[in-house]
Structure formats: structure tokens, C-alpha cells
Design an enzyme around this catalytic site. Structure first.
Site, short mmCIF file in Angstrom:
data_model
loop_
_atom_site.label_atom_id
_atom_site.label_comp_id
_atom_site.label_asym_id
_atom_site.label_seq_id
_atom_site.Cartn_x
_atom_site.Cartn_y
_atom_site.Cartn_z
N HIS A 84 13.73 -4.24 -9.99
CA HIS A 84 12.75 -5.32 -10.24
C HIS A 84 13.01 -6.06 -11.55
O HIS A 84 12.49 -7.15 -11.75
CB HIS A 84 11.33 -4.73 -10.32
CG HIS A 84 10.68 -4.47 -9.01
ND1 HIS A 84 10.97 -3.37 -8.23
CD2 HIS A 84 9.72 -5.16 -8.32
CE1 HIS A 84 10.22 -3.39 -7.14
NE2 HIS A 84 9.45 -4.47 -7.17
N CYS A 87 16.85 1.06 -5.19
CA CYS A 87 15.72 1.47 -6.03
C CYS A 87 16.16 2.68 -6.83
O CYS A 87 16.49 3.73 -6.25
CB CYS A 87 14.55 1.81 -5.12
SG CYS A 87 13.10 2.43 -5.99
N TYR A 106 6.53 2.48 -6.91
CA TYR A 106 6.95 3.88 -6.79
C TYR A 106 6.96 4.56 -8.17
O TYR A 106 6.78 5.76 -8.27
CB TYR A 106 8.36 3.97 -6.21
CG TYR A 106 8.49 3.79 -4.72
CD1 TYR A 106 7.40 3.47 -3.92
CD2 TYR A 106 9.73 3.96 -4.11
CE1 TYR A 106 7.55 3.30 -2.55
CE2 TYR A 106 9.89 3.80 -2.75
CZ TYR A 106 8.81 3.48 -1.97
OH TYR A 106 8.98 3.32 -0.61
N CYS A 142 16.07 -0.63 -13.26
CA CYS A 142 15.11 -0.80 -12.16
C CYS A 142 15.43 -2.15 -11.55
O CYS A 142 15.58 -3.14 -12.28
CB CYS A 142 13.69 -0.79 -12.71
SG CYS A 142 12.43 -1.33 -11.52
N GLU A 168 6.22 -8.40 -8.67
CA GLU A 168 5.57 -8.49 -7.36
C GLU A 168 4.63 -9.70 -7.30
O GLU A 168 4.43 -10.25 -6.23
CB GLU A 168 4.80 -7.19 -7.04
CG GLU A 168 5.70 -5.99 -6.76
CD GLU A 168 6.54 -6.12 -5.48
OE1 GLU A 168 6.05 -6.68 -4.49
OE2 GLU A 168 7.69 -5.65 -5.49
N ASP A 192 13.72 -0.81 -0.80
CA ASP A 192 13.14 -0.65 -2.14
C ASP A 192 11.63 -0.55 -1.96
O ASP A 192 11.10 -0.80 -0.88
CB ASP A 192 13.48 -1.89 -3.00
CG ASP A 192 12.92 -1.81 -4.42
OD1 ASP A 192 12.80 -0.70 -4.95
OD2 ASP A 192 12.60 -2.87 -5.00
N SER A 193 10.95 -0.22 -3.06
CA SER A 193 9.49 -0.22 -3.02
C SER A 193 8.95 -1.63 -2.83
O SER A 193 7.82 -1.83 -2.38
CB SER A 193 8.94 0.33 -4.33
OG SER A 193 9.38 -0.49 -5.40
N1 DGL Z 1 12.67 -1.19 -7.92
C1 DGL Z 1 12.47 0.17 -8.22
C2 DGL Z 1 13.56 0.75 -9.09
O1 DGL Z 1 14.67 0.29 -9.05
C3 DGL Z 1 11.12 0.73 -8.53
C4 DGL Z 1 9.96 -0.11 -8.82
C5 DGL Z 1 8.66 0.61 -8.57
O2 DGL Z 1 8.22 0.59 -7.44
O3 DGL Z 1 8.09 1.19 -9.52
O4 DGL Z 1 13.35 1.71 -9.79
#
Ligand code: DGL
Length: 273
Positions: free
Chosen positions: A182, A70, A39, A180, A148, A7-8
Site C-alpha cells: 500500500h 502483501c 490485515y 507494504c 484505501e 492482497d488485503s
Molecule cells: N498491503 C499489505 C502489505 O503489503 C498490508 C496492508 C494491510 O492490510 O494492513 O503488507
């Protein structure tokens, strides 16, 4: 079996965490691209470049399969990665289908990054499954930053969530799709806003079940066993994990403690739906 999950940033830990529950006893390599997070605010070209670099790194580590934990990287890169590499590569997309099938009448809100919302992958998915046009899309890029920073319940994050939702009537929604990875950390705050009757739907369990199918690994018969770590940061059940932050293995005590706190948070919120 050796599984690479990337993932990012720390959003992908929620996928790894579900893997600990469903597929214990495997070897995992978790890669967070902390140098390039978020990302969701990058260009397609940048994200594809990062995804290729990470995939090659994981292949060098000898993984048998890769999970792109991600939604953003999946929407931009999964097709190209599958063209280039022959091992199984699983992606993630917002779990709109289960939301549409599991609810009727009321509306469904999908929250995701701006890239995921803009890309054709989600548009095509909606075209296929959202026949009654019940789905609304809402970008929430700042939740990535908050996650984060390990800021899950602060006044600022609560204000941000409430203000993003404020132009929608909470009583209109039967489901909120977490598009997402996160966004899993904030489940109690969505519940506070929408109330108990609105379902929270994420794609983690579906992704891990798909991984089991593709690799032939048997699902645990006791998936709700508590996941915890010993004093050396080893998870129980003989599961091995190596964590990398943008190509550097995480070995220092402080960062391992940080990861442990994140897993503990995920353990707390896992069953909130
Ligand atoms: N965790 C990522 C997702 O599922 C992206 C978060 C990011 O880096 O913007 O989309």
C-alpha cells in the site's frame, strides 16, 4: 498463463501494475480482500484464515501460480500455504537485501505494518542481511487506511508521514524500504521529506522477475511502455484481468473507474526511486 495476485486491498495493485509492464499478454486475477482490510492490525490466525480462503478461491478459478502481493500475509501465511497447495506460491518481504547491498554506511529505514514488523520472517531476514545493524523499523499502519480512501496527497496524510518520521534525522538515511504494498502510492511524499538522495526501494520488480523465473514467462523487452486503459477498462497489450473484491467480481462502472485512477497513480509514481 493465468496468474492470481492477492492482497488485503489495493496495495497489491502496485504489483499487478508492475506485472502489466513486465509480463504483458497474460491473464490476471486480482483479489483485494476489501472486507477484511487492514490485515496489519489483525491476528495471525485471522490473516492465515483469509489467506487460505483466497488461495482456494484462486485455485478454483484455475490459476497457474499465485503471488501474495502483501508483505503482511506473506509473513504469516506463506509457509502454510506452500505446505497445503502444490502450485507455485510467491510471497513478498521488505526489500532489505537490495537496500543493504545497494548502499553503504548510512542507515536504512523499513516501513511496514505492525504485523510484518513483529513477525519472525523479517527478524530472520535482518539477522541474515543486516550485519552492520543499519536497519530501523517503523510501523505506519494508517497509510493503509489513507490508501484505501484514495487519499495520497492530503494535508492529513502529509502530517501523518512527517510526524512518524519526525524522531529520525532524515540526513542519516540512504534508503527507505517500502515494506507494504500500500505504501507505493505515497512515494512523492517520502521524497519531499527525505530529499532526492534517499533511495526508495520496493519489492515489486523483484517479485515480478521472480514470477517470470518460476513460470517461465518471458519478460517484456519494452517494460517502460506506458500502461493505459481503453474506454472499456481493458488494458492494452491483450492483457486480461478480472478484479475481485472479497469474492465478488468487480463489474460496476464506478469501481472500475476507481481502479483505473489507482493504476494511473501507480503509473505516475512507478519510476520514483
Ligand atoms: N498491503 C499489505 C502489505 O503489503 C498490508 C496492508 C494491510 O492490510 O494492513 O503488507
Amino acid at each position: 498463463m493465468k496468474i492470481g495476485i492477492f492482497d488485503s486491498g489495493i496495495g497489491g495493485l502496485s504489483v499487478l501494475h508492475e506485472a502489466y509492464h513486465q509480463l504483458p499478454g497474460q491473464e490476471y486475477i486480482f483479489y483485494a480482500d476489501t472486507e477484511h482490510v487492514p490485515y496489519g492490525l489483525k491476528t495471525k490466525e485471522q490473516i492465515l484464515g483469509y489467506a487460505i480462503e483466497i488461495t482456494e478461491f484462486l485455485i478454483k478459478q484455475g490459476v497457474d501460480a499465485i503471488v501474495i502481493a502483501c508483505n503482511t500475509a506473506t509473513s504469516v501465511a506463506v509457509k502454510e500455504l506452500r505446505k497445503r497447495y502444490s502450485l507455485p506460491i510467491l510471497g513478498m518481504e521488505p526489500a532489505v537485501k537490495p537496500a543493504v547491498e545497494g548502499t553503504d554506511k548510512k542507515r536504512i529505514m523499513v516501513i511496514a505494518t505492525p504485523v510484518t514488523i513483529r513477525e519472525d520472517k523479517l527478524k530472520n531476514l535482518l539477522h541474515r542481511v543486516d550485519e552492520d545493524h543499519r536497519v530501523d523499523l517503523l510501523p505506519m499502519p494508517r497509510l493503509v487506511e489513507f490508501a484505501e480512501r484514495e487519499e495520497f496527497e492530503s494535508a492529513q496524510v502529509r502530517d501523518y508521514i512527517n510526524s512518524q518520521f519526525s524522531e529520525y534525522d532524515k540526513d542519516d538515511y540512504s534508503a527507505l524500504v517500502l515494506g507494504c504494498t500500500h505504501f507505493n502510492y505515497f512515494k512523492p511524499l517520502y521524497k519531499e521529506y527525505f530529499g532526492d538522495d534517499t533511495l526508495l526501494i520496493d519489492g515489486n520488480l523483484g517479485t515480478i522477475r521472480h514470477l517470470a523465473d518460476v513460470t517461465g514467462i518471458t519478460l517484456s523487452d519494452d517494460p517502460d511502455r506506458v500502461v493505459y486503459f481503453d474506454e472499456h477498462h481493458n488494458i492494452l497489450y491483450d492483457t486480461k484481468t478480472k478484479y475481485y473484491f472479497s469474492g465478488n467480481e468487480v463489474n460496476d462502472e464506478k469501481t472500475l473507474e476507481h481502479l483505473k485512477r489507482l493504476h494511473n497513480r501507480l503509473e505516475q509514481v512507478r519510476k520514483i526511486d
